[in-house]
Motif scaffolding. Structure first.
Motif, PDB file in Angstrom:
ATOM      1  N   VAL A  16       0.845  -1.183   0.000  1.00 45.12           N
ATOM      2  CA  VAL A  16       0.000   0.000   0.000  1.00 45.12           C
ATOM      3  C   VAL A  16       0.886   1.241   0.000  1.00 45.12           C
ATOM      4  O   VAL A  16       1.769   1.385   0.857  1.00 45.12           O
ATOM      5  CB  VAL A  16      -0.918   0.029   1.240  1.00 45.12           C
ATOM      6  N   SER A  17       0.691   2.125  -0.956  1.00 46.52           N
ATOM      7  CA  SER A  17       1.469   3.361  -1.035  1.00 46.52           C
ATOM      8  C   SER A  17       0.997   4.350   0.014  1.00 46.52           C
ATOM      9  O   SER A  17      -0.212   4.541   0.214  1.00 46.52           O
ATOM     10  CB  SER A  17       1.341   3.992  -2.430  1.00 46.52           C
ATOM     11  N   VAL A  18       1.968   4.982   0.682  1.00 44.05           N
ATOM     12  CA  VAL A  18       1.659   5.946   1.730  1.00 44.05           C
ATOM     13  C   VAL A  18       2.621   7.119   1.609  1.00 44.05           C
ATOM     14  O   VAL A  18       3.771   7.046   2.044  1.00 44.05           O
ATOM     15  CB  VAL A  18       1.774   5.326   3.138  1.00 44.05           C
ATOM     16  N   GLU A  19       2.167   8.205   0.970  1.00 44.06           N
ATOM     17  CA  GLU A  19       2.945   9.437   0.868  1.00 44.06           C
ATOM     18  C   GLU A  19       4.361   9.192   0.347  1.00 44.06           C
ATOM     19  O   GLU A  19       5.347   9.638   0.937  1.00 44.06           O
ATOM     20  CB  GLU A  19       2.985  10.149   2.227  1.00 44.06           C
ATOM     21  N   GLY A  20       4.486   8.477  -0.738  1.00 40.92           N
ATOM     22  CA  GLY A  20       5.775   8.216  -1.345  1.00 40.92           C
ATOM     23  C   GLY A  20       6.495   7.013  -0.792  1.00 40.92           C
ATOM     24  O   GLY A  20       7.458   6.519  -1.386  1.00 40.92           O
ATOM     25  N   ALA A  21       6.050   6.537   0.344  1.00 41.73           N
ATOM     26  CA  ALA A  21       6.591   5.318   0.946  1.00 41.73           C
ATOM     27  C   ALA A  21       5.590   4.194   0.702  1.00 41.73           C
ATOM     28  O   ALA A  21       4.693   4.301  -0.131  1.00 41.73           O
ATOM     29  CB  ALA A  21       6.848   5.529   2.433  1.00 41.73           C
ATOM     30  N   ALA A  22       5.742   3.094   1.420  1.00 42.52           N
ATOM     31  CA  ALA A  22       4.808   1.985   1.266  1.00 42.52           C
ATOM     32  C   ALA A  22       4.770   1.162   2.543  1.00 42.52           C
ATOM     33  O   ALA A  22       5.698   1.186   3.357  1.00 42.52           O
ATOM     34  CB  ALA A  22       5.209   1.090   0.089  1.00 42.52           C
ATOM     35  N   VAL A  23       3.676   0.453   2.711  1.00 46.09           N
ATOM     36  CA  VAL A  23       3.529  -0.529   3.786  1.00 46.09           C
ATOM     37  C   VAL A  23       3.311  -1.873   3.106  1.00 46.09           C
ATOM     38  O   VAL A  23       2.419  -2.011   2.264  1.00 46.09           O
ATOM     39  CB  VAL A  23       2.348  -0.196   4.709  1.00 46.09           C
ATOM     40  N   MET A  62      10.688   2.708   3.048  1.00 45.81           N
ATOM     41  CA  MET A  62      10.954   4.119   2.811  1.00 45.81           C
ATOM     42  C   MET A  62      11.131   4.419   1.316  1.00 45.81           C
ATOM     43  O   MET A  62      11.429   3.525   0.520  1.00 45.81           O
ATOM     44  CB  MET A  62      12.206   4.543   3.573  1.00 45.81           C
ATOM     45  N   PRO A  63      10.954   5.685   0.913  1.00 42.98           N
ATOM     46  CA  PRO A  63      11.092   6.048  -0.505  1.00 42.98           C
ATOM     47  C   PRO A  63      12.430   5.642  -1.106  1.00 42.98           C
ATOM     48  O   PRO A  63      12.489   5.183  -2.250  1.00 42.98           O
ATOM     49  CB  PRO A  63      10.925   7.571  -0.483  1.00 42.98           C
ATOM     50  N   GLU A  64      13.537   5.799  -0.356  1.00 41.65           N
ATOM     51  CA  GLU A  64      14.848   5.425  -0.882  1.00 41.65           C
ATOM     52  C   GLU A  64      14.898   3.934  -1.196  1.00 41.65           C
ATOM     53  O   GLU A  64      15.448   3.519  -2.220  1.00 41.65           O
ATOM     54  CB  GLU A  64      15.945   5.786   0.131  1.00 41.65           C
ATOM     55  N   THR A  65      14.316   3.127  -0.320  1.00 48.46           N
ATOM     56  CA  THR A  65      14.299   1.681  -0.545  1.00 48.46           C
ATOM     57  C   THR A  65      13.476   1.334  -1.778  1.00 48.46           C
ATOM     58  O   THR A  65      13.856   0.481  -2.581  1.00 48.46           O
ATOM     59  CB  THR A  65      13.737   0.951   0.686  1.00 48.46           C
ATOM     60  N   LEU A  66      12.352   1.997  -1.941  1.00 45.05           N
ATOM     61  CA  LEU A  66      11.525   1.768  -3.120  1.00 45.05           C
ATOM     62  C   LEU A  66      12.272   2.156  -4.393  1.00 45.05           C
ATOM     63  O   LEU A  66      12.099   1.527  -5.437  1.00 45.05           O
ATOM     64  CB  LEU A  66      10.230   2.565  -3.022  1.00 45.05           C
ATOM     65  N   LEU A  71      11.240  -3.826  -4.610  1.00 44.29           N
ATOM     66  CA  LEU A  71      10.019  -3.905  -3.800  1.00 44.29           C
ATOM     67  C   LEU A  71       8.894  -3.024  -4.326  1.00 44.29           C
ATOM     68  O   LEU A  71       7.724  -3.292  -4.042  1.00 44.29           O
ATOM     69  CB  LEU A  71      10.321  -3.543  -2.342  1.00 44.29           C
ATOM     70  N   ALA A  72       9.232  -1.996  -5.085  1.00 51.02           N
ATOM     71  CA  ALA A  72       8.190  -1.119  -5.627  1.00 51.02           C
ATOM     72  C   ALA A  72       7.454  -1.746  -6.798  1.00 51.02           C
ATOM     73  O   ALA A  72       6.338  -1.336  -7.128  1.00 51.02           O
ATOM     74  CB  ALA A  72       8.795   0.216  -6.056  1.00 51.02           C
ATOM     75  N   SER A  73       8.073  -2.736  -7.448  1.00 49.94           N
ATOM     76  CA  SER A  73       7.498  -3.276  -8.685  1.00 49.94           C
ATOM     77  C   SER A  73       7.071  -4.739  -8.593  1.00 49.94           C
ATOM     78  O   SER A  73       6.462  -5.256  -9.532  1.00 49.94           O
ATOM     79  CB  SER A  73       8.502  -3.126  -9.839  1.00 49.94           C
ATOM     80  N   LEU A  74       7.385  -5.415  -7.500  1.00 52.81           N
ATOM     81  CA  LEU A  74       6.991  -6.823  -7.388  1.00 52.81           C
ATOM     82  C   LEU A  74       5.471  -6.945  -7.352  1.00 52.81           C
ATOM     83  O   LEU A  74       4.813  -6.286  -6.544  1.00 52.81           O
ATOM     84  CB  LEU A  74       7.579  -7.453  -6.117  1.00 52.81           C
ATOM     85  N   PRO A  75       4.880  -7.782  -8.185  1.00 56.75           N
ATOM     86  CA  PRO A  75       3.429  -7.984  -8.124  1.00 56.75           C
ATOM     87  C   PRO A  75       3.039  -8.665  -6.810  1.00 56.75           C
ATOM     88  O   PRO A  75       3.806  -9.466  -6.253  1.00 56.75           O
ATOM     89  CB  PRO A  75       3.148  -8.912  -9.311  1.00 56.75           C
TER      90      PRO A  75
END
Length: 200
Positions: A16-23, A62-66, A71-75
């Motif tokens: 879930v995206s949260v203000e540029g980061a994710a959970v 965190m945004p840097e990690t994404l 992790l930002a693109s894994l389905p």
């Protein structure tokens, strides 16, 4: 700190995206044994547990990690390698892995063999500079030995156990993977570039 010896595989259940980061929520066979704040290498990325159930744990990304990992693109539903942090009295069977990904590599060739598979991976030259022949590399959290190097990539050999017990058995040409180079190489460069102290 991790060893690069995958403890189990799980699945990315939700992101879930949260203000540029994710959970993210990760299915893990050892989720019930986790505690808030525990570190878990997830596809080679060190995540801190924020909550857990008997089957899953949740972590902030965190945004840097994404930006520098997959992790930002894994389905959702993708299988991921998992390893809990090394206990002080544990065996260091792989190499020292921090879970701090240096960048993303791309698989360019897979050559099946009778006893092991050879895999070629390209990466940014700023990452490749830290990769050495017969040195250590973590690919999606898996500790491996480099069998060949080029200016912008390297080759590793995957034995049947690695192919069966980790997600590396599922990769193919074009697969993007998280890369972490040997931390000793980064420190060595930093020390050799540091200005010499002048005598007072």
């Amino acid at each position: 700190m991790f060893t690069g010896l995958v403890e189990a595989t799980g699945r990315l259940c939700r992101r879930v995206s949260v203000e540029g980061a994710a959970v993210v929520t990760i299915e893990a066979p050892f989720a019930a044994d986790l505690a808030e704040g525990d570190s878990v290498s997830t596809a080679g990325v060190c995540l801190s547990v924020t909550s857990h159930t008997a089957q899953t744990f949740t972590a902030d990304v965190m945004p840097e990690t994404l930006a520098v990992t997959t992790l930002a693109s894994l389905p959702e539903g993708t299988r991921v390698n998992l390893e809990r942090a090394l206990a002080a009295n544990g065996r260091l069977g792989g190499h020292l892995v921090q879970g701090h990904v240096d960048g993303i590599g791309v698989v360019t060739a897979c050559r099946p063999g009778p006893r092991w598979d050879e895999v070629d991976i390209t990466c940014d030259v700023d990452v490749a500079r830290y990769i050495a022949y017969k040195g250590s590399i973590a690919i999606d959290g898996v500790s491996l030995t480099v069998s060949a190097v080029t200016d912008n990539g390297f080759t590793v050999s995957l034995i049947p156990t690695t192919l069966e017990a980790t997600t590396l058995g599922e990769i193919g040409v074009g697969t993007r993977v998280n890369l972490e180079t040997d931390v000793m190489a980064r420190y060595a460069e930093r020390l050799t570039r540091a200005p010499k102290e002048t005598e007072q």
